[in-house]
Design an enzyme around this catalytic site. Structure first.
Site, mmCIF file in Angstrom:
data_model
loop_
_atom_site.group_PDB
_atom_site.id
_atom_site.type_symbol
_atom_site.label_atom_id
_atom_site.label_comp_id
_atom_site.label_asym_id
_atom_site.label_seq_id
_atom_site.Cartn_x
_atom_site.Cartn_y
_atom_site.Cartn_z
ATOM 1 N N GLY A 10 10.407 -1.646 -1.105
ATOM 2 C CA GLY A 10 10.235 -2.948 -1.754
ATOM 3 C C GLY A 10 10.957 -2.994 -3.097
ATOM 4 N N TYR A 145 -5.618 -11.767 -1.493
ATOM 5 C CA TYR A 145 -4.781 -10.704 -2.076
ATOM 6 C C TYR A 145 -5.555 -9.966 -3.170
ATOM 7 C CZ TYR A 145 -0.793 -8.538 -4.468
ATOM 8 O OH TYR A 145 0.068 -7.640 -5.049
#
Ligand code: UDP
Length: 316
Positions: A10, A145
């Site tokens: 990422g 999240y």
């Protein structure tokens, strides 16, 4: 030292891998490549293992073969997590548990990447690590999240207390930098792409919500300081120092790119449906990290200049 970085393909992981390799460290990356990109890591000659942190046997083997674990793997950001709730919570619970079990068994240290999202609906001038989490109702998936990251924190702290696992937690506050994609709705790459293309800059609501962006190079300094510090079971806010409203950010990016793009105000309901809710203000108190020697060097303007130059060069 041999580092295992989960989610290393990422945005943050790629920068961290580059920095560690430049310092002569060995790096292995475990990434399922659903949002991460392996090409840049291959260019760096990093060792990439394609797989998921939920694979217990694989995790155990990789942890045994490394000296230090940096756990970054997760679903990228609030808006993607809203639509991938099952996977978000599975990775948070099962993935983190696999890593903590293996780290305990093989006596390895582990850095857990948490998020400022865990604070929820904060209203303080700035939040310290001891402040409460104020999350919205579970019917609002935009808090999922935050819940996933809180699960990671609680599980890691429980392993520290009950099993003596050597953990440290960094709460990342709106990290920005080159290679950050606009594919998952992050505001800075979104606005930069829109400004460079001459498309409208999409400001949600009236843009009065604020954030404090931290430039990747400063954030990596913080990660290095935390991992090198002696105290385990400790939590650190990890972020920048300049609060800005999203409307001001849009105007700044327009000005830095000399863009004629208009600003378009979009109500949350039109963008995400009626059940969306987010924090209106987010500023970290970074005193605890400053005590370790943290001293962020990039002003927001300088960070944005770097990012704009990178986008202009790469057109991504
Ligand atoms: N935002 C916006 N327009 C966009 C993307 C984001 O106005 O195109 C806003 C978003 O509502 C939030 C802030 O910018 O208030 C930061 O969003 P981001 O996704 O970068 O990070 P978050 O703080 O939500 O994790």
């Amino acid at each position: 030292m041999h580092y295992l970085i989960t989610g290393g393909a990422g945005f943050i992981g790629t920068h961290l891998t580059k920095r560690l390799l430049e310092k002569g460290q060995q790096v292995s990356i475990l990434d399922n490549l659903t949002t991460g990109r392996a090409e840049r890591l291959t260019e760096l000659n990093a060792n990439v293992i394609v797989g998921c942190v939920t694979d217990r046997e694989l995790v155990s083997r990789l942890v045994a073969a490394s000296d230090y674990i940096i756990h970054l793997a997760c679903i990228v950001g609030v808006r993607l997590a809203m639509h991938k709730g099952i996977e978000t919570l599975k990775i948070s619970y099962l993935g983190t548990e696999n890593l903590l079990e293996a780290a305990t068994l093989h006596q390895k240290e582990i850095f857990i990447a948490s998020s400022s999202a865990i604070y929820g609906k904060i209203s303080q001038l700035s939040v310290t690590e001891k402040d409460d989490s104020l999350l919205g109702a579970s019917s609002k998936a935009s808090w999922l999240y935050s819940v996933g990251k809180l699960v990671e924190e609680h599980l890691s702290l429980a392993y520290f207390r009950e099993r003596g696992t050597k953990i440290k937690i960094g709460r990342f506050f709106n990290v920005i930098g080159c290679y950050q994609t606009d594919s998952y709705g992050m505001v800075v790459p979104n606005f930069v792409r829109q400004a460079l293309k001459g498309s409208p800059l999409t400001v949600y609501e009236d843009g009065s919500q604020t954030r404090t962006f931290g430039y990747i190079e400063d954030i990596l300094d913080g990660v290095e300081l935390i991992t090198a510090s002696g105290a385990h079971g400790q939590i650190y806010n990890l972020g920048g120092f300049e609060e800005i409203s999203i409307l001001e950010l849009a105007l700044k990016i327009k000005s830095l790119t000399s863009s004629a793009s208009p600003i378009e105000f979009i109500p949350y309901a039109a963008a995400f449906g009626s059940n969306f809710e987010e924090t209106r203000k987010r500023v970290p108190n970074i005193s605890r990290l400053r005590q370790l020697g943290y001293s962020p060097r990039y002003s927001l303007d300088n960070a944005l200049r770097e990012i704009i130059a990178h986008h202009t060069l790469c057109k991504n």
